[in-house]
Design an enzyme around this catalytic site. Structure first.
Site, PDB file in Angstrom:
ATOM      1  N   ASN A  28      35.856  41.228  44.050  1.00  0.00           N
ATOM      2  CA  ASN A  28      36.693  42.342  43.588  1.00  0.00           C
ATOM      3  C   ASN A  28      36.798  42.306  42.061  1.00  0.00           C
ATOM      4  OD1 ASN A  28      38.989  44.456  43.918  1.00  0.00           O
ATOM      5  ND2 ASN A  28      39.861  42.857  42.630  1.00  0.00           N
ATOM      6  N   GLU A  29      36.229  43.299  41.395  1.00  0.00           N
ATOM      7  CA  GLU A  29      36.399  43.596  39.973  1.00  0.00           C
ATOM      8  C   GLU A  29      35.893  42.511  39.022  1.00  0.00           C
ATOM      9  OE1 GLU A  29      40.443  44.902  39.279  1.00  0.00           O
ATOM     10  OE2 GLU A  29      40.123  46.767  40.379  1.00  0.00           O
ATOM     11  N   ASP A  30      35.055  41.608  39.497  1.00  0.00           N
ATOM     12  CA  ASP A  30      34.534  40.589  38.585  1.00  0.00           C
ATOM     13  C   ASP A  30      33.503  41.163  37.622  1.00  0.00           C
ATOM     14  OD1 ASP A  30      36.219  38.977  39.938  1.00  0.00           O
ATOM     15  OD2 ASP A  30      34.699  37.651  40.800  1.00  0.00           O
TER      16      ASP A  30
END
Length: 833
Positions: A436-438
């Protein structure tokens, strides 16, 4: 196979710094009863040793718990029949997190990953009576800081950056919707198994022919055989959804494997929620030696053909990002899922079912299991199978630039293999996603170069080695029939690209705090996050806020809003759209009203872009978020007490299979269209009405409209001047049944002088109410004095168009009516009420 559950007779205590460890385990003082599965916080709370961290400011008072080391112990005797078996294994399904385990004085395990189960050969260490099991849990926060001091500080959003080195549920470190509660303990089942041979793995991937006429179930078993056994075989039974036998096959074990492929002609297909049924076939495997049953295992599996389709669009840049099930394109409306409690062991199967049923009842098709939480309990995925809820499953990385040293990758590999093996048979599971969102955080620091394909571990974004090599290899090897996606959001060169992949739309709320009316401008091929904050129900507020703190901007109310700048952001959206408020109840309703309106604008605009073959420009919209892990002001549609917010009901209508819609073009006209997820064309009658705010009907037109199969259909435009303060309404009829409603109001609402709509509520029985008005009413929300399941709520009411709602469980209870015209609650009394 003999199993002895070791969930009882556990004690725990805090470790004294510097004390002799063996002496502490042996000392009789300081021990308290421990719950297994459980965590330290739960048992301290049950013993009255800490205050409820969810109440008031108490979270601050319990931080010491996560900073200390903890000891667990239990003793057990062996059943007499355990001695007759060939092998004994001690199984830990989950230890949270840095755990060292001793059995009868011998160290048998060092575990440093909350998500990796352990199976240990302990036969030589067991004794008939008086076995002792000791566990040391070291503070995850301290261990993470030690790793950070050794390897360097990493960049993150949310929580302490040292969390990135620790394979623990990342939300335990605090998030912008959750508290800092660093748990420790035996968080999943412990058991002892004794066996001669066992089924170590049972895989049953399903392939269905493109014409859906034939399903092939390729069963592959791996058997653990400690000692040689003759005539080892597996009986495989495939049972139809109604329990009748489909096929039976006995397969010899060759080495340590047995394989067989079942073929099912004209299979009963599994469908997502709203598209068909969810029949589940049962596969039973029985391991035998010379006729003796040694072990058995089984799987429930739905048979469906699923593809992630990324194809060019007509007359637009980029590609689709749509899920196709059984050759049918699916618009994936739904929500993101976070763990349902800060203390995961106390999430019951009943709580899972109630929350997931709420999702299914809201016409949701997909839930995204977010990467900062946990791989959920088996009950979660079983219920999703039953309800037809597709699952987007993140691997557990969120909002950080994670390391990728060899030891870290080895731990991640073991974690991923365990998760894939456990979940891959579920029909609900639609996609594996790397994080998630890395990618987004790497981009924000200028550390992502999409063109680089060398040694990622030598770059400033080393975890690409995990997301682009390790995880896809694990998925391809263990679950080759299901798609893998590197991250969410992800589009290759830029995670914000609206033309490729999935997108998180945070231009509204975060970023520039864009006007929520502009949500449709911030589209993506698949919008996997978007949201607007709102307070929980008043009943939920009263569970965490003392009476003296129950006002809009109190210390406790702000403490229970973890979004950075959350109060200021809420204030901006309120003052842009609504009149000033003062009381807590007005404030609560106002934030919930804005959330409901914003979510409706988003989904309505994006579903309009589901325009048919070659034009599926937006193929999914997952609200952030469905649920909460504690009582809090957040983006959740359903609060911690499982009270649905008004936005839940608004979105249930926006996600309905058939939806009429209205939109102010800003050019003196309103566009109107319809959306259908049905497979066939639908003919209906559409009524368009125009009222002024005093309730006078100024215009009415009827026309026959067509809803094209599984797409949005544009119907036309009608004159509409918002400056004239008129309300336009659309009602879609077929065979005497209302298929859907829509209204278009002049905005901003704060400029209007809304007269009393004279809302009349009539009782039509214990659990049924009829609502009608003399003047248009906006945002009519019903609140009962007891738990009620509403068939509909948060309604726009038009004169001459009464609406009937059911309220299961209302009985003789009272109902309060809230609406925009007054921004406060009052009781309305009508005939028979």
């Amino acid at each position: 196979m003999l199993k002895l559950l070791l969930n009882d007779n556990w004690d725990f205590k805090v470790r004294q710094p510097g004390a002799d460890l063996a002496g502490e385990f042996a000392a009789p003082d300081g021990w308290q009863a421990a719950t297994v599965p459980g965590c330290v916080h739960q048992d301290l709370l049950a013993a009255g040793a800490i205050p409820d961290p969810f109440y008031g400011l108490n979270e601050r008072e319990v931080q010491w718990v996560g900073e200390r080391d903890w000891l667990y112990r239990c003793s057990f005797d062996l059943p007499a029949d355990f001695s007759a078996t060939g092998e004994a294994s001690l199984c830990f399904d989950g230890l949270d997190t840095f755990a060292t385990v001793w059995l009868n004085g011998q160290q048998i395990l060092v575990s440093e990953n909350m998500f990796v189960p352990a199976r240990l050969d302990v036969g030589a260490l067991l004794q008939p009576t008086g076995n002792s099991l000791h566990i040391l849990f070291e503070a995850a926060f301290r261990r993470g800081e030690e790793l950070e001091a050794r390897y360097g500080r990493l960049r993150d959003w949310n929580g302490a950056p040292s969390r990135l080195y620790v394979r623990k549920a990342q939300y335990h470190y605090g998030w912008d919707w959750g508290p800092v509660l660093l748990t420790a303990g035996v968080w999943q089942e412990v058991r002892l198994e004794a066996f001669e041979a066992r089924i170590a793995d049972l895989a049953c991937p399903v392939e269905i022919t493109p014409d859906l006429s034939l399903a092939a179930i390729a069963v592959r078993l791996r058997v653990a055989v400690p000692l040689p056994l003759n005539e080892l075989s597996v009986e495989l039974k495939l049972l139809a959804p109604d329990g009748s036998p489909v096929a039976v096959q006995v397969v010899p074990v060759d080495g340590d494997t047995a394989e067989h492929t079942f073929e099912v002609a004209n299979p009963e297909l599994w469908w997502p929620n709203g598209y068909g049924g969810q029949p589940l076939y049962r596969l039973v495997a029985v391991l035998r030696a010379g006729g003796r049953e040694l072990d058995r295992d089984e799987r429930l599996s739905g048979l469906r053909r699923l593809r992630l389709v990324q194809e060019p669009l007509e007359n637009e840049q980029g590609k689709t990002f749509l899920f196709e099930v059984n050759n049918t394109p699916i618009f994936c409306s739904g929500a993101n899922w976070i763990p349902s409690d800060s203390f995961t062991p106390r999430i019951t199967n009943e709580r899972y079912r109630e929350q997931l049923q709420l999702a299914a009842d809201a016409n949701m098709v997909m839930l995204r299991v977010w990467g900062g939480g946990i791989y959920e309990h088996p009950a979660f995925y079983d219920i999703c199978d039953e309800l037809g809820l597709l699952v987007w499953q993140d691997f557990l990385f969120a909002c950080g630039l994670y390391p990728a040293m060899d030891w870290f990758q080895q731990s991640v590999k073991a974690e991923a293999e365990a998760a894939v093996i456990r979940l891959r048979h579920h029909a609900c599971l639609a996609i594996w996603c790397g994080n998630n969102e890395d990618y987004a955080i790497a981009e924000s620091f200028g550390l992502y170069d999409a063109s680089f394909e060398g040694d990622f571990t030598r770059t400033a974004f080393p975890a690409r080695a995990i997301y682009e090599r390790l995880l896809p290899e694990v998925c391809a090897r263990l679950d080759p029939t299901r798609p893998y996606w590197p991250g969410s959001p992800y589009a290759g060169s830029s995670s914000a690209d609206p033309t490729v992949g999935d997108r998180h739309t945070w231009d509204v709320w975060h970023g520039t705090m864009a006007d929520y009316h502009d949500y449709p401008k911030y589209e993506g091929r698949f919008v996997s996050e978007f949201g607007m904050e709102a307070l929980p129900s008043l009943a939920t507020v009263k569970t965490f806020a003392p009476e003296s703190e129950q006002y809009p901007y109190s210390r406790v109310m702000e403490f229970h809003n973890r979004s950075e700048g959350g109060q200021r952001r809420l204030a901006a959206y309120l003052t842009d759209n609504l009149p000033m408020i003062s009381s807590l109840e007005e404030y609560l309703y106002a934030t919930q009203f804005i959330q409901a309106e914003a979510m409706a604008f988003a989904l309505r605009g994006w579903r309009r872009r589901w325009s048919g073959p070659g034009r599926y420009a937006v193929a999914g919209a997952l609200v952030w978020q469905l649920n909460d892990c504690w009582p809090v002001t957040s983006w959740a549609l359903v609060d911690y007490s499982l009270d649905p917010k008004p936005a839940y009901y608004t979105l249930r209508r926006e996600m309905a299979p058939i939806l009429p819609a209205l939109w102010d073009t800003g050019k003196g006209q309103a566009a109107y269209w319809g959306v259908s997820s049905r497979a066939g064309e639908i003919a209906a009658r559409l009524c368009l009405n125009t009222h002024d705010l005093q309730g006078n009907k100024l215009a009415e037109t009827w026309q026959t409209v067509i809803l094209k199969p599984n797409q949005a259909t544009e119907w036309g435009v009608v004159d509409y001047n918002a400056q004239a303060e008129l309300v336009l309404s659309a009602t879609l009829h077929s065979s005497g049944v209302v298929l859907g409603r829509a209204t278009l109001w002049p905005e901003p609402f704060k400029y209007l002088k809304l007269p009393d709509p004279e809302i009349l509520v009539d009782r039509l029985g214990e659990d049924k109410l009829r609502l009608q008005v003399s003047r248009p009413a906006k945002g009519v929300f019903l609140v009962a004095d007891r738990p009620v399941k509403w068939s509909d709520n948060m309604l726009d009411l038009i004169p001459g168009e009464p609406q009937v709602v059911t309220a299961a469980g209302l009985g003789s209870g009272e109902v309060r009516v809230q609406a925009l015209d007054s921004l406060f609650s009052r009781l309305k009394t009508g005939a028979g009420y």
